[in-house]
Motif scaffolding. Structure first.
Motif, PDB file in Angstrom:
ATOM      1  N   ASP A 221      42.792 -60.294  20.181  1.00  0.00           N
ATOM      2  CA  ASP A 221      42.542 -61.748  20.176  1.00  0.00           C
ATOM      3  C   ASP A 221      41.310 -62.085  19.343  1.00  0.00           C
ATOM      4  O   ASP A 221      41.319 -63.059  18.578  1.00  0.00           O
ATOM      5  CB  ASP A 221      42.348 -62.246  21.608  1.00  0.00           C
ATOM      6  N   GLN A 222      40.239 -61.300  19.511  1.00  0.00           N
ATOM      7  CA  GLN A 222      39.033 -61.539  18.714  1.00  0.00           C
ATOM      8  C   GLN A 222      39.326 -61.415  17.228  1.00  0.00           C
ATOM      9  O   GLN A 222      38.865 -62.215  16.412  1.00  0.00           O
ATOM     10  CB  GLN A 222      37.940 -60.541  19.100  1.00  0.00           C
ATOM     11  N   VAL A 223      40.092 -60.391  16.868  1.00  0.00           N
ATOM     12  CA  VAL A 223      40.373 -60.113  15.458  1.00  0.00           C
ATOM     13  C   VAL A 223      41.195 -61.240  14.840  1.00  0.00           C
ATOM     14  O   VAL A 223      40.872 -61.769  13.767  1.00  0.00           O
ATOM     15  CB  VAL A 223      41.100 -58.759  15.319  1.00  0.00           C
ATOM     16  N   VAL A 224      42.274 -61.628  15.515  1.00  0.00           N
ATOM     17  CA  VAL A 224      43.172 -62.638  14.946  1.00  0.00           C
ATOM     18  C   VAL A 224      42.505 -64.016  14.915  1.00  0.00           C
ATOM     19  O   VAL A 224      42.617 -64.750  13.925  1.00  0.00           O
ATOM     20  CB  VAL A 224      44.498 -62.674  15.729  1.00  0.00           C
ATOM     21  N   ALA A 225      41.799 -64.383  15.987  1.00  0.00           N
ATOM     22  CA  ALA A 225      41.114 -65.675  15.995  1.00  0.00           C
ATOM     23  C   ALA A 225      40.089 -65.753  14.865  1.00  0.00           C
ATOM     24  O   ALA A 225      39.965 -66.785  14.183  1.00  0.00           O
ATOM     25  CB  ALA A 225      40.441 -65.905  17.346  1.00  0.00           C
ATOM     26  N   HIS A 226      39.352 -64.656  14.648  1.00  0.00           N
ATOM     27  CA  HIS A 226      38.357 -64.632  13.565  1.00  0.00           C
ATOM     28  C   HIS A 226      39.054 -64.745  12.213  1.00  0.00           C
ATOM     29  O   HIS A 226      38.588 -65.473  11.313  1.00  0.00           O
ATOM     30  CB  HIS A 226      37.554 -63.337  13.647  1.00  0.00           C
ATOM     31  N   SER A 227      40.157 -64.043  12.050  1.00  0.00           N
ATOM     32  CA  SER A 227      40.900 -64.101  10.785  1.00  0.00           C
ATOM     33  C   SER A 227      41.342 -65.522  10.472  1.00  0.00           C
ATOM     34  O   SER A 227      41.175 -66.003   9.346  1.00  0.00           O
ATOM     35  CB  SER A 227      42.125 -63.184  10.874  1.00  0.00           C
ATOM     36  N   LEU A 228      41.904 -66.211  11.452  1.00  0.00           N
ATOM     37  CA  LEU A 228      42.408 -67.563  11.206  1.00  0.00           C
ATOM     38  C   LEU A 228      41.276 -68.547  10.937  1.00  0.00           C
ATOM     39  O   LEU A 228      41.423 -69.463  10.119  1.00  0.00           O
ATOM     40  CB  LEU A 228      43.263 -68.017  12.387  1.00  0.00           C
ATOM     41  N   ARG A 229      40.133 -68.352  11.612  1.00  0.00           N
ATOM     42  CA  ARG A 229      38.981 -69.216  11.311  1.00  0.00           C
ATOM     43  C   ARG A 229      38.505 -68.997   9.880  1.00  0.00           C
ATOM     44  O   ARG A 229      38.210 -69.952   9.150  1.00  0.00           O
ATOM     45  CB  ARG A 229      37.841 -68.940  12.289  1.00  0.00           C
ATOM     46  N   ASP A 230      38.413 -67.734   9.468  1.00  0.00           N
ATOM     47  CA  ASP A 230      37.967 -67.450   8.105  1.00  0.00           C
ATOM     48  C   ASP A 230      38.987 -67.924   7.069  1.00  0.00           C
ATOM     49  O   ASP A 230      38.625 -68.355   5.972  1.00  0.00           O
ATOM     50  CB  ASP A 230      37.715 -65.949   7.942  1.00  0.00           C
ATOM     51  N   LEU A 231      40.263 -67.839   7.409  1.00  0.00           N
ATOM     52  CA  LEU A 231      41.297 -68.323   6.493  1.00  0.00           C
ATOM     53  C   LEU A 231      41.154 -69.830   6.294  1.00  0.00           C
ATOM     54  O   LEU A 231      41.279 -70.345   5.179  1.00  0.00           O
ATOM     55  CB  LEU A 231      42.681 -67.986   7.052  1.00  0.00           C
ATOM     56  N   ALA A 232      40.860 -70.534   7.382  1.00  0.00           N
ATOM     57  CA  ALA A 232      40.640 -71.975   7.284  1.00  0.00           C
ATOM     58  C   ALA A 232      39.453 -72.296   6.390  1.00  0.00           C
ATOM     59  O   ALA A 232      39.448 -73.301   5.679  1.00  0.00           O
ATOM     60  CB  ALA A 232      40.423 -72.557   8.677  1.00  0.00           C
ATOM     61  N   ALA A 233      38.438 -71.440   6.427  1.00  0.00           N
ATOM     62  CA  ALA A 233      37.238 -71.643   5.600  1.00  0.00           C
ATOM     63  C   ALA A 233      37.390 -71.038   4.211  1.00  0.00           C
ATOM     64  O   ALA A 233      36.443 -71.045   3.425  1.00  0.00           O
ATOM     65  CB  ALA A 233      36.027 -71.034   6.297  1.00  0.00           C
ATOM     66  N   ASP A 234      38.572 -70.493   3.897  1.00  0.00           N
ATOM     67  CA  ASP A 234      38.872 -69.877   2.600  1.00  0.00           C
ATOM     68  C   ASP A 234      37.946 -68.700   2.289  1.00  0.00           C
ATOM     69  O   ASP A 234      37.524 -68.500   1.149  1.00  0.00           O
ATOM     70  CB  ASP A 234      38.800 -70.920   1.484  1.00  0.00           C
ATOM     71  N   ALA A 235      37.623 -67.919   3.337  1.00  0.00           N
ATOM     72  CA  ALA A 235      36.825 -66.695   3.144  1.00  0.00           C
ATOM     73  C   ALA A 235      37.766 -65.558   2.780  1.00  0.00           C
ATOM     74  O   ALA A 235      38.680 -65.234   3.542  1.00  0.00           O
ATOM     75  CB  ALA A 235      36.050 -66.373   4.414  1.00  0.00           C
ATOM     76  N   VAL A 236      37.541 -64.933   1.647  1.00  0.00           N
ATOM     77  CA  VAL A 236      38.493 -63.924   1.169  1.00  0.00           C
ATOM     78  C   VAL A 236      38.373 -62.619   1.938  1.00  0.00           C
ATOM     79  O   VAL A 236      39.367 -61.914   2.142  1.00  0.00           O
ATOM     80  CB  VAL A 236      38.319 -63.696  -0.355  1.00  0.00           C
ATOM     81  N   ILE A 237      37.176 -62.255   2.382  1.00  0.00           N
ATOM     82  CA  ILE A 237      36.974 -61.052   3.194  1.00  0.00           C
ATOM     83  C   ILE A 237      36.610 -61.500   4.607  1.00  0.00           C
ATOM     84  O   ILE A 237      35.638 -62.221   4.795  1.00  0.00           O
ATOM     85  CB  ILE A 237      35.860 -60.150   2.632  1.00  0.00           C
ATOM     86  N   SER A 238      37.399 -61.071   5.577  1.00  0.00           N
ATOM     87  CA  SER A 238      37.154 -61.431   6.971  1.00  0.00           C
ATOM     88  C   SER A 238      36.845 -60.165   7.756  1.00  0.00           C
ATOM     89  O   SER A 238      37.669 -59.246   7.809  1.00  0.00           O
ATOM     90  CB  SER A 238      38.378 -62.136   7.569  1.00  0.00           C
ATOM     91  N   VAL A 239      35.643 -60.117   8.343  1.00  0.00           N
ATOM     92  CA  VAL A 239      35.220 -58.938   9.116  1.00  0.00           C
ATOM     93  C   VAL A 239      34.844 -59.405  10.525  1.00  0.00           C
ATOM     94  O   VAL A 239      33.749 -59.912  10.736  1.00  0.00           O
ATOM     95  CB  VAL A 239      34.022 -58.223   8.455  1.00  0.00           C
ATOM     96  N   PRO A 240      35.730 -59.266  11.490  1.00  0.00           N
ATOM     97  CA  PRO A 240      35.419 -59.690  12.860  1.00  0.00           C
ATOM     98  C   PRO A 240      34.313 -58.833  13.478  1.00  0.00           C
ATOM     99  O   PRO A 240      34.251 -57.620  13.241  1.00  0.00           O
ATOM    100  CB  PRO A 240      36.741 -59.486  13.612  1.00  0.00           C
ATOM    101  N   GLY A 241      33.465 -59.474  14.283  1.00  0.00           N
ATOM    102  CA  GLY A 241      32.393 -58.754  14.969  1.00  0.00           C
ATOM    103  C   GLY A 241      31.124 -58.730  14.138  1.00  0.00           C
ATOM    104  O   GLY A 241      31.141 -58.300  12.973  1.00  0.00           O
ATOM    105  N   LEU A 242      30.006 -59.177  14.738  1.00  0.00           N
ATOM    106  CA  LEU A 242      28.743 -59.244  14.005  1.00  0.00           C
ATOM    107  C   LEU A 242      28.297 -57.869  13.525  1.00  0.00           C
ATOM    108  O   LEU A 242      27.792 -57.717  12.412  1.00  0.00           O
ATOM    109  CB  LEU A 242      27.664 -59.849  14.908  1.00  0.00           C
ATOM    110  N   GLY A 243      28.480 -56.855  14.362  1.00  0.00           N
ATOM    111  CA  GLY A 243      28.059 -55.514  13.980  1.00  0.00           C
ATOM    112  C   GLY A 243      28.826 -54.999  12.774  1.00  0.00           C
ATOM    113  O   GLY A 243      28.242 -54.445  11.828  1.00  0.00           O
ATOM    114  N   TYR A 244      30.139 -55.181  12.789  1.00  0.00           N
ATOM    115  CA  TYR A 244      30.951 -54.713  11.661  1.00  0.00           C
ATOM    116  C   TYR A 244      30.671 -55.538  10.405  1.00  0.00           C
ATOM    117  O   TYR A 244      30.668 -55.000   9.283  1.00  0.00           O
ATOM    118  CB  TYR A 244      32.429 -54.775  12.024  1.00  0.00           C
TER     119      TYR A 244
END
Length: 472
Positions: A254-277
Motif C-alpha cells: 500500500d505504501q509503495v503504490v500510494a507513493h507511486s500514484l502521488r509521484d505520477l500525479a506530480a510527474d516525477a519520473v523516478i519514484s522511491v517510496p520511503g524516506l530512507g530509500y
C-alpha cells in the motif's frame, strides 16, 4: 565561553531545522500544486478508463489493481497463474463493480508478450500501463543457467519495452496516459548474487528517464518506480537472505503504490517510496566505486548467514528497546518538532547538571551506548564528578542531590514503562516540582528517549546485517 558556544550551537541547529523545513515545504507545495492540476486520468472516474497491469496476481501488481479498481478503472490483469488472477478478478468485480479481464501470460516468452501487445493495440483506449511483472534470484552469475538469466531479462526489459511501444501510439493520439515501469532501488546499488536483476532494473530506469524527456508536453507520463524491501512473495520466491532485514526496513505494498500514484500525479519520473530509500538513491550518484565494493562485500557476507528460526533463532540476543518501524521514528521527531517551543523552554528551566543526570538515568535504562558516551562527556563538562556519572550509568542515584532524587526515580520509571508512567508517579512529580518544571522534565525525558531508541535501532541493524556479530 560555554554560553557563547551553546548559543552558537543553538543557532546552528535552528538554522538547520529551518533549512530542512523550507526544503520539505517546497516539496509538498510542488506536489499540492501538481495534484490541483491533475488531468482526468489521475482522478476517480465517473466513466471507466482501462488499466493493464502485468504481474497482477500478487504483491505490488495486485495492490495497483485494488487502487485503480477503487478509482473506477476497468482492468486487464496479466500474470502466469490463471487461478490467482481469476480469484482477484472475481473479488474486484464483486467489491467495486468494474469490469476485469484475465489474460494469463508468461512474459519471458516472446509469443506471450506478442499476445499481450496485440490486446493493447486492439483496445479503443488504454489509460494506464503498469509493467510490474518480474522476479529475482539469489545466485552468482557464473553458477547460473544462461537461459534462466535471459528469461529474467526478457520479463524485465523486453516485455516492458514491447508493451510500452504498443501502448504509446494510442496514448499520444488522445493526449493522455501513463506508463509505470517497476524497477528497484537495486538499480542504483549493484550487489553480488543479483547481477542480471540489477542490470535489468537499471536498464528500466534509464529507458524511463529518456522516454520521459521524449514525452514532455504530450500529456503522457512515465515513471520508474524503485521500491526497496517490500512485503510480498518476491523475496521468499527468490530465496533471498535479505528476509532477515529488520521490520523498520520494510514497506507495505500500500505504501509503495500510494507513493507511486502521488509521484505520477506530480510527474516525477523516478519514484522511491520511503524516506530512507529515497535518501539512499539520492546519494548513490556521489558514492565512490570503492564504497560500492565495500557494500557488496558486506552484502555477500549477509547472503551467507542462515535466517533465524521462529524460536531460539540467531537474533534472540538483542534485547534493548528500539524502534520497530520508520513510522515510529518520524512520529517521534514530528512530535518534538511541533513542541520545539516547549523544548527550548525546558532547556532554560532545567539546570544543565540536573538535565544531564536525567539524560544519564534514562540512558542507563535503555542501554544506548552512543548516548551514554555523549552524555557522560557533556556531564563531565557540566561539572559532574566521574564517580557520579559512573554511578548513574549503573542505575545508582543515591549520590545525587536530594532535591533531584524524586525526578531521577521518576525518570527511571518513565523509561522502564516506555514513556507511559503511572498516574501516581506523575502526581508525586507534580507535587514536588509543579506543573511547569514537570512539563520541562518530561520533555527532556522524551528527547533523550528518541536519542536512545535511535541509537539502539542503528545497533540492531548492525546486529541483523552481521548475523549477530556487531551491534550487540
Amino acid at each position: 565561553m560555554k554560553e557563547r558556544i551553546n548559543n552558537h550551537n543553538g543557532k546552528l541547529w535552528w538554522g538547520l531545522g529551518v533549512g530542512v523545513g523550507v526544503v520539505a515545504g517546497a516539496h509538498f507545495l510542488r506536489r499540492w500544486v501538481a495534484e490541483r492540476r491533475l488531468p482526468p486520468l489521475f482522478k476517480a472516474r465517473a466513466s471507466a478508463g482501462v488499466a493493464l497491469i502485468t504481474g497482477a496476481s500478487s504483491g505490488i501488481g495486485a495492490t495497483y489493481a485494488e487502487y485503480l479498481a477503487q478509482a473506477g478503472y476497468d482492468l486487464i490483469l496479466v500474470a502466469r497463474r490463471r487461478e490467482r488472477l481469476e480469484a482477484l478478478a472475481e473479488s474486484l468485480r464483486t467489491r467495486t463493480g468494474v469490469m476485469v479481464e484475465v489474460l494469463p501470460a508468461d512474459l519471458g516468452f516472446p509469443e506471450d508478450v506478442g499476445r499481450v501487445a496485440a490486446r493493447i493495440e486492439s483496445l479503443p483506449a488504454l489509460d494506464f500501463l503498469i509493467n510490474n511483472a518480474g522476479y529475482g534470484r539469489s545466485r552468482e552469475f557464473a553458477a547460473s543457467a544462461v537461459n534462466e538469466e535471459l528469461h529474467m531479462a526478457h520479463v524485465h526489459v523486453d516485455a516492458s519495452l514491447r508493451l510500452t511501444r504498443a501502448a504509446l501510439p494510442g496514448m499520444l493520439a488522445r493526449g493522455r496516459g501513463a506508463v509505470v515501469n517497476v524497477a528497484s532501488v537495486m538499480a542504483f546499488y549493484p550487489l553480488p548474487g543479483g547481477a542480471t536483476y540489477t542490470a535489468t532494473k537499471a536498464a528500466l530506469v534509464g529507458f524511463t528517464r529518456a522516454l520521459h524527456q521524449e514525452l514532455q508536453g504530450t500529456g503522457v507520463r512515465v515513471q520508474a518506480l524503485c521500491p526497496g524491501l517490500t512485503r510480498t512473495e518476491f523475496h521468499q520466491a527468490a530465496n533471498l537472505s535479505i528476509t532477515q532485514a529488520p521490520g523498520i526496513a520494510w514497506l507495505s505494498t500500500d505504501q509503495v503504490v500510494a507513493h507511486s500514484l502521488r509521484d505520477l500525479a506530480a510527474d516525477a519520473v523516478i519514484s522511491v517510496p520511503g524516506l530512507g530509500y529515497a535518501a539512499l538513491v539520492g546519494v548513490s550518484g556521489v558514492f565512490p566505486p570503492v564504497l560500492f565494493d565495500g557494500i557488496g562485500t558486506a552484502y555477500q557476507a549477509l547472503r551467507r548467514v542462515k535466517p533465524a528460526s521462529a524460536a531460539g533463532g540467531a537474533f534472540d540476543g538483542f534485547s534493548r528497546r528500539r524502534y520497530e518501524s520508520l513510522g515510529q521514528v518520524t512520529g517521534e521527531l514530528r512530535a518534538i518538532f511541533q513542541r520545539r517551543a516547549e523544548l527550548r523552554k525546558a532547556m532554560r528551566l532545567l539546570d544543565p547538571a540536573f538535565r544531564e543526570r536525567l539524560m544519564l538515568t534514562v540512558t542507563q535504562v535503555n542501554g544506548c551506548r552512543y548516548c551514554a558516551q555523549a552524555h557522560a562527556r557533556m556531564a563531565l563538562e557540566g561539572g559532574l564528578a566521574q564517580e557520579e556519572i559512573e554511578a548513574l550509568l549503573s542505575g545508582v542515584t543515591a549520590a545525587c542531590p536530594a532535591d533531584e532524587l524524586t525526578a531521577l526515580l521518576y525518570a527511571q520509571h518513565w523509561a522502564e514503562s516506555g514513556g507511559a508512567p503511572s498516574a501516581a508517579a506523575r502526581a508525586t512529580l507534580l507535587e514536588c516540582y509543579g506543573e511547569e518544571r514537570t512539563a520541562a522534565i518530561e520533555m527532556a525525558l522524551r528527547m533523550i528517549q528518541v536519542g536512545n531508541l535511535s541509537g539502539n535501532t542503528f545497533d540492531y541493524l548492525l546486529y541483523r546485517l552481521s548475523g549477530g556479530r556487531w551491534g550487540k
